[in-house]
Design a protein around this motif. Structure first.
Motif, mmCIF file in Angstrom:
data_model
loop_
_atom_site.group_PDB
_atom_site.id
_atom_site.type_symbol
_atom_site.label_atom_id
_atom_site.label_comp_id
_atom_site.label_asym_id
_atom_site.label_seq_id
_atom_site.Cartn_x
_atom_site.Cartn_y
_atom_site.Cartn_z
ATOM 1 N N ARG A 87 0.805 -1.227 0.000
ATOM 2 C CA ARG A 87 0.000 0.000 0.000
ATOM 3 C C ARG A 87 0.835 1.273 0.000
ATOM 4 N NH1 ARG A 87 -5.379 0.155 1.690
ATOM 5 N NH2 ARG A 87 -6.395 -1.880 1.790
ATOM 6 N N GLN A 146 6.810 6.050 -8.061
ATOM 7 C CA GLN A 146 5.886 4.927 -7.860
ATOM 8 C C GLN A 146 6.129 4.200 -6.544
ATOM 9 O OE1 GLN A 146 3.163 3.925 -9.699
ATOM 10 N NE2 GLN A 146 3.509 5.918 -10.654
ATOM 11 N N LYS A 151 -1.410 3.551 -2.093
ATOM 12 C CA LYS A 151 -2.542 2.885 -2.729
ATOM 13 C C LYS A 151 -3.612 2.611 -1.676
ATOM 14 C CE LYS A 151 0.576 0.623 -6.003
ATOM 15 N NZ LYS A 151 1.818 1.182 -5.428
#
Length: 295
Positions: A87, A146, A151
């Motif tokens: 996450r 990234q 997330k």
């Protein structure tokens, strides 16, 4: 080698392993990745203990304690850590996980009456301050990275990271009294890992949806998973158990919590993006504190 260097070596191995975890953890999913990783590590550690004769040092009390430590510290703690990593990325997950040093120090104080002298308190404060600085300000200027992207809900990620830290601290506390006996650290580490793997296997055999792999494992993912398990668990966690034989729980946990700082140059090399000044300031404070602790 003093216990301080053993803990620092474990922290470095965990930093390398966290980067190796990114691809296989996303490919397999949290539970499947943890299961494969623990299975590979169990085989490695069991073979090492058999070769060295470490199994002969295991007694009934140590068997029970190490199994319980494995359930709490590895089955629950490691699984929560990789859920957090999926996450929040390796750096932020590592920073949250490093809170285990605080929990370990508090538990060590109340359960074992462990205390630090003035220099140790100064060093500990610098290490903790450096980690906190990197936690709160380390993402600035990293919006397109990234490995820094969050997330899902950030609250869930933070909860998973803190849960992993608490379980790591409890696992160390449970193992501490046994590691002060004649038990072999490799055999003890093997017991912890095999117990965690057995728990994961039972969960998978139960047909639980969360235990299923997101994608089918392939040779590349398997080799990455096995290498990760060897570095982080077979070597890293065994070094921690050796360190616990000679050092107090809080100090070992504090030094091993420098993993997020060691990740900075590794992430720079991996992503070709330089961490911001706050992350480096945090690293500087942590290095100064570590230097005081290992002098």
């Amino acid at each position: 080698m003093g216990y301080e260097w053993l803990a620092l070596a474990a922290a470095l191995l965990w930093a390398i392993a966290s980067l190796l975890s990114v691809k296989p953890a996303h490919h397999l999913g949290t539970f499947a990745y943890s299961r494969w990783r623990m299975g590979c590590t169990s085989v490695i550690l069991a073979a090492m203990a058999l070769y060295t004769g470490g199994w002969e040092t295991i007694t009934v009390p140590s068997l029970t304690a190490m199994m319980f430590s494995g359930l709490v510290g590895i089955f629950i703690g490691d699984t929560a850590l990789f859920a957090c990593l999926n996450r929040m990325g390796p750096r932020q997950a590592g920073l949250l996980f490093s809170c285990h040093a605080v929990f370990s120090a508090l538990l060590g104080y109340f359960l074992f009456s462990e205390r630090m002298n003035g220099w140790e308190l100064l060093g500990a404060s610098l290490v903790f301050s450096g980690v906190v600085l990197a936690i709160f300000f380390g993402r600035r200027g990293q919006d397109n990275n990234q490995l820094e992207a969050i997330k899902g809900r950030i609250g869930v990620g933070i909860t998973l990271g803190v849960l992993a830290a608490i379980c790591q601290a409890l696992g160390g506390i449970i193992a501490k009294p046994i590691m002060q006996t004649a038990v072999d650290p490799v055999a003890a580490s093997a017991l912890r890992m095999m117990t965690a793997f057995a728990a994961h296997s039972l969960l998978w055999l139960s047909g639980a949806k969360i235990a299923r792999a997101t994608h089918t494992i392939n040779l590349k993912i398997f080799l990455l998973t096995a290498l990760n398990g060897f570095l982080a668990m077979a070597v890293g966690m065994t070094l921690i158990l050796y360190a616990l034989q000679k050092g107090n729980v809080g100090m070992v946990a504090l030094l091993s919590s420098t993993t997020p700082i060691m990740l900075l140059p590794l992430l720079w090399f991996y992503t070709k993006r330089r961490p911001n000044r706050y992350a480096w300031c945090g690293a500087f404070l942590a290095v100064c504190g570590t230097a005081i602790l290992v002098q």
